[in-house]
Design a protein around this motif. Sequence first.
Motif, PDB file in Angstrom:
ATOM      1  N   TRP A 171       3.572   9.112   1.537  1.00  0.00           N
ATOM      2  CA  TRP A 171       3.360   8.173   2.640  1.00  0.00           C
ATOM      3  C   TRP A 171       2.297   8.713   3.590  1.00  0.00           C
ATOM      4  CZ3 TRP A 171       8.168   9.731   0.954  1.00  0.00           C
ATOM      5  CH2 TRP A 171       9.057   8.737   0.488  1.00  0.00           C
TER       6      TRP A 171
ATOM      7  N   HIS B   3       6.268  -0.402   8.238  1.00  0.00           N
ATOM      8  CA  HIS B   3       5.454  -0.289   7.029  1.00  0.00           C
ATOM      9  C   HIS B   3       4.355  -1.343   7.049  1.00  0.00           C
ATOM     10  CE1 HIS B   3       4.232   0.372   2.908  1.00  0.00           C
ATOM     11  NE2 HIS B   3       4.248  -0.936   2.760  1.00  0.00           N
TER      12      HIS B   3
ATOM     13  N   THR C  70       3.124  -0.940  -3.362  1.00  0.00           N
ATOM     14  CA  THR C  70       3.927   0.249  -3.114  1.00  0.00           C
ATOM     15  C   THR C  70       4.694   0.648  -4.354  1.00  0.00           C
ATOM     16  OG1 THR C  70       5.711  -1.153  -2.307  1.00  0.00           O
ATOM     17  CG2 THR C  70       4.209  -0.257  -0.672  1.00  0.00           C
TER      18      THR C  70
ATOM     19  N   CYS D 188      -3.041  -2.267  -2.960  1.00  0.00           N
ATOM     20  CA  CYS D 188      -2.286  -2.146  -1.714  1.00  0.00           C
ATOM     21  C   CYS D 188      -0.786  -2.321  -1.955  1.00  0.00           C
ATOM     22  CB  CYS D 188      -2.779  -3.174  -0.708  1.00  0.00           C
ATOM     23  SG  CYS D 188      -4.521  -3.028  -0.336  1.00  0.00           S
TER      24      CYS D 188
ATOM     25  N   PHE E 218      -3.302  -0.090   8.096  1.00  0.00           N
ATOM     26  CA  PHE E 218      -3.092   1.311   8.438  1.00  0.00           C
ATOM     27  C   PHE E 218      -4.407   1.997   8.778  1.00  0.00           C
ATOM     28  CE2 PHE E 218      -2.671   5.815   7.694  1.00  0.00           C
ATOM     29  CZ  PHE E 218      -1.460   6.120   8.296  1.00  0.00           C
TER      30      PHE E 218
ATOM     31  N   THR F 212       3.266   3.317  12.617  1.00  0.00           N
ATOM     32  CA  THR F 212       3.121   2.641  11.329  1.00  0.00           C
ATOM     33  C   THR F 212       3.125   3.661  10.191  1.00  0.00           C
ATOM     34  OG1 THR F 212       0.697   2.712  11.469  1.00  0.00           O
ATOM     35  CG2 THR F 212       1.804   0.717  12.296  1.00  0.00           C
ATOM     36  N   SER F 213       3.399   3.157   8.994  1.00  0.00           N
ATOM     37  CA  SER F 213       3.350   3.992   7.798  1.00  0.00           C
ATOM     38  C   SER F 213       2.835   3.158   6.634  1.00  0.00           C
ATOM     39  CB  SER F 213       4.744   4.546   7.460  1.00  0.00           C
ATOM     40  OG  SER F 213       5.607   3.504   7.019  1.00  0.00           O
ATOM     41  N   HIS F 214       2.309   3.839   5.633  1.00  0.00           N
ATOM     42  CA  HIS F 214       1.886   3.172   4.401  1.00  0.00           C
ATOM     43  C   HIS F 214       2.244   4.062   3.229  1.00  0.00           C
ATOM     44  CE1 HIS F 214      -0.366   0.846   1.497  1.00  0.00           C
ATOM     45  NE2 HIS F 214      -0.855   1.990   1.053  1.00  0.00           N
ATOM     46  N   GLU F 215       2.879   3.480   2.227  1.00  0.00           N
ATOM     47  CA  GLU F 215       3.193   4.232   1.013  1.00  0.00           C
ATOM     48  C   GLU F 215       2.112   4.000  -0.027  1.00  0.00           C
ATOM     49  OE1 GLU F 215       6.656   5.030  -2.345  1.00  0.00           O
ATOM     50  OE2 GLU F 215       7.013   3.594  -0.721  1.00  0.00           O
TER      51      GLU F 215
ATOM     52  N   GLU G 293       0.304  -2.530   5.153  1.00  0.00           N
ATOM     53  CA  GLU G 293      -0.597  -2.350   4.025  1.00  0.00           C
ATOM     54  C   GLU G 293      -1.742  -1.434   4.428  1.00  0.00           C
ATOM     55  OE1 GLU G 293       0.234  -3.107   1.234  1.00  0.00           O
ATOM     56  OE2 GLU G 293       1.671  -4.739   1.385  1.00  0.00           O
ATOM     57  N   ILE G 294      -2.488  -0.972   3.430  1.00  0.00           N
ATOM     58  CA  ILE G 294      -3.483   0.074   3.673  1.00  0.00           C
ATOM     59  C   ILE G 294      -4.577  -0.388   4.631  1.00  0.00           C
ATOM     60  CG2 ILE G 294      -4.846  -0.526   1.620  1.00  0.00           C
ATOM     61  CD1 ILE G 294      -4.238   3.005   3.086  1.00  0.00           C
TER      62      ILE G 294
END
Length: 258
Positions: A120, A240, A36, A34, A246, A128-131, A242-243
């Motif tokens: 992303w 941002h 980035t 998890c 998300f 929300t976003s997750h890289e 965590e997975i």
Amino acid sequence: MKADLFNPRKTLSGLHLTNLFRIIGLALLSACICQTASATSNISDVSGSAVQEGNASSFLYSSENLHKLPTISAVLKKYNERNPEMVVTNWVKMSPNGMRIMDADTKAEIIKNFAVQRVWLTNNKNKTSHEIDIALYQEHFPEQVQYLVGPESLSNISGIKPCADFVGKNSGKRVWRGQVVEVWDCHYTDGVKANTQLFSNRWNIVVQVKHTDMQIEELVDIKQEQLTETTFVPDSTLRHVEITEFMTGRALLDTYSP
């Protein structure tokens, strides 16, 4: 699990966002990765802060190949020829700098920045976003990372080479949606037919993939666009996460220590 999740005959076919999110999420969650990406670059996002370079291996895509990509917007439709009114729709923007694919129903999106090799996932409904950590993804799924980072998919819709990763045969030309396209028959190495692909010399990409089960993926309403480098970074207003949060909408609770 790797073989089941990423068997191209059983799972991901094209750029269907729901399946892509599910597969990436399961892979990342099962591997407990998890983190980035990190490193350096000089591209700026819409907020003016630097967009750092990702940590994927640089051999994945040469600038020469990416330079061949058109700068366009399009609608990606997926349907079965036997039931064409049941359509899954995605909105696509792509250029040599990157790619954005948004699910028309959920507004979930994947953003790829080719220049810095970063990816992303964004949810525009809950902001929300997750890289995705490309290096760790590559460590666990080395044969699949090219589809995550680059413009192609397992089915090769929007690919810059017809029948990429398949054994291909040029079967001539035909008219498709007002333009002349090349017809390519694609087979697996064991000789089993995989699909038929239409390659547009006008746009220099695969614009349609027709599978043996009559499933069709095609790019329609293709239009030339003016897209900048900042098109391919998430909006600075997104939070941002965590997975786990998300994918589920719920953050992990801190470990309780009495």
